[in-house]
Each structure stands twice: as C-alpha cells, then as structure tokens.
Design a protein around this motif. Sequence first.
Motif, PDB file in Angstrom:
ATOM      1  N   SER A 205       4.192   2.055  -7.159  1.00  0.00           N
ATOM      2  CA  SER A 205       4.283   0.632  -6.350  1.00  0.00           C
ATOM      3  C   SER A 205       5.538   0.048  -6.448  1.00  0.00           C
ATOM      4  O   SER A 205       5.603  -0.663  -6.214  1.00  0.00           O
ATOM      5  CB  SER A 205       3.277   0.873  -6.594  1.00  0.00           C
TER       6      SER A 205
ATOM      7  N   THR B  23      -6.043  -0.795   5.179  1.00  0.00           N
ATOM      8  CA  THR B  23      -6.379   0.544   5.448  1.00  0.00           C
ATOM      9  C   THR B  23      -4.962   1.126   5.362  1.00  0.00           C
ATOM     10  O   THR B  23      -4.425   0.962   6.503  1.00  0.00           O
ATOM     11  CB  THR B  23      -7.111   0.953   5.692  1.00  0.00           C
TER      12      THR B  23
ATOM     13  N   TYR C  91      -3.424   3.822  -2.228  1.00  0.00           N
ATOM     14  CA  TYR C  91      -3.087   3.231  -2.830  1.00  0.00           C
ATOM     15  C   TYR C  91      -2.833   1.592  -2.892  1.00  0.00           C
ATOM     16  O   TYR C  91      -2.539   1.737  -1.526  1.00  0.00           O
ATOM     17  CB  TYR C  91      -2.574   3.233  -4.265  1.00  0.00           C
ATOM     18  N   TYR C  92      -3.951   0.672  -3.163  1.00  0.00           N
ATOM     19  CA  TYR C  92      -3.604  -0.700  -2.621  1.00  0.00           C
ATOM     20  C   TYR C  92      -2.802  -1.937  -3.915  1.00  0.00           C
ATOM     21  O   TYR C  92      -3.365  -1.481  -4.799  1.00  0.00           O
ATOM     22  CB  TYR C  92      -4.349  -1.196  -2.090  1.00  0.00           C
TER      23      TYR C  92
ATOM     24  N   GLN D 259      -6.795  -5.168  -1.479  1.00  0.00           N
ATOM     25  CA  GLN D 259      -8.349  -4.312  -1.105  1.00  0.00           C
ATOM     26  C   GLN D 259      -9.646  -4.760   0.092  1.00  0.00           C
ATOM     27  O   GLN D 259      -9.744  -5.669  -0.363  1.00  0.00           O
ATOM     28  CB  GLN D 259      -8.537  -4.898  -2.690  1.00  0.00           C
TER      29      GLN D 259
ATOM     30  N   LEU E  69      -0.759   1.085   9.162  1.00  0.00           N
ATOM     31  CA  LEU E  69      -1.346  -0.523   8.771  1.00  0.00           C
ATOM     32  C   LEU E  69      -2.023  -0.713   9.049  1.00  0.00           C
ATOM     33  O   LEU E  69      -1.588  -1.690   9.922  1.00  0.00           O
ATOM     34  CB  LEU E  69      -0.704  -0.705   7.871  1.00  0.00           C
TER      35      LEU E  69
ATOM     36  N   ALA F 114       1.000  -1.140  -0.153  1.00  0.00           N
ATOM     37  CA  ALA F 114      -0.361  -0.075   0.274  1.00  0.00           C
ATOM     38  C   ALA F 114       0.898   0.956  -0.073  1.00  0.00           C
ATOM     39  O   ALA F 114       2.033   1.411   0.788  1.00  0.00           O
ATOM     40  CB  ALA F 114      -0.609   0.194   0.908  1.00  0.00           C
TER      41      ALA F 114
END
Length: 123
Positions: free
Chosen positions: A105, A69, A59-60, A65, A81, A49
């Motif tokens: 990423s 979070t 973004y994950y 997903q 996290l 993430a």
Amino acid sequence: QVQVVEAGGGAAQAGGSLRLSCVASGRTLSTDGMGWFRQAPGQEREFVAAIGWSGRNAYYADFVQGRFTISRDNAKSTVYLQMNSLKPEDTAVYYCAATHHSGSSASWDYNTWGQGTQVTVSS
C-alpha cells in the motif's frame, strides 16, 4: 520499458458506478503486483487497492471496502477498478501503478505510474 495508461474516469452521481481500466504496454506485467492510488486536490496521494500477480489476492483501503473491486486480466495486460456506491469524497485523480512488492500500500514501492484519470462524483 513498460508503460501503463488509465482510462474510464469521468463524472458520476453519488451512488453510481464507474469502471477504471489500466492497460500495460512494453512488456507483460503478469509477474507484477498492481495497485490503484488516488489524489484529491490539496491532498496526499493515497492507496486505494492492490492485487497480486495472479489475481488471487486483493487488498483494499478501509474506505473502499465493499464498494470497490480490483481485478486483472493478464492475457490482456489490463487491471480494472470497479467502483460502486460512489461518494463525492471519491472525487480524485486515480492512478494505476506497478510494483515488485505485491500487495503493498506504499506508493514508494511502485516503480511505474500512469498519468491518471479524473473521477468526479457529484451529490
């Protein structure tokens, strides 16, 4: 020079939750994008993430997903996290990192890494 230190790893049962934190020291990271990566034994390090400097954009990876979070508190120089609905395949060392390429990423875009914290999920 900035340093980041992860905490909050440990053991959990499948379906359980853990909250990782990443505290920065040395300078503020309020203008840096932050990310979490993980590496399981024998595997490549993979993106989990990322969050923009303001915290508004997250973004994950597809595999987290709806379960994980990412959030940040710039006043505390801390990134979190939250990991829910953990699975045994989430077992890995989790790393926090800082980047000037917010939302990336790609591990090579990150220039400051912590030592990692172990997460072990049992079935």
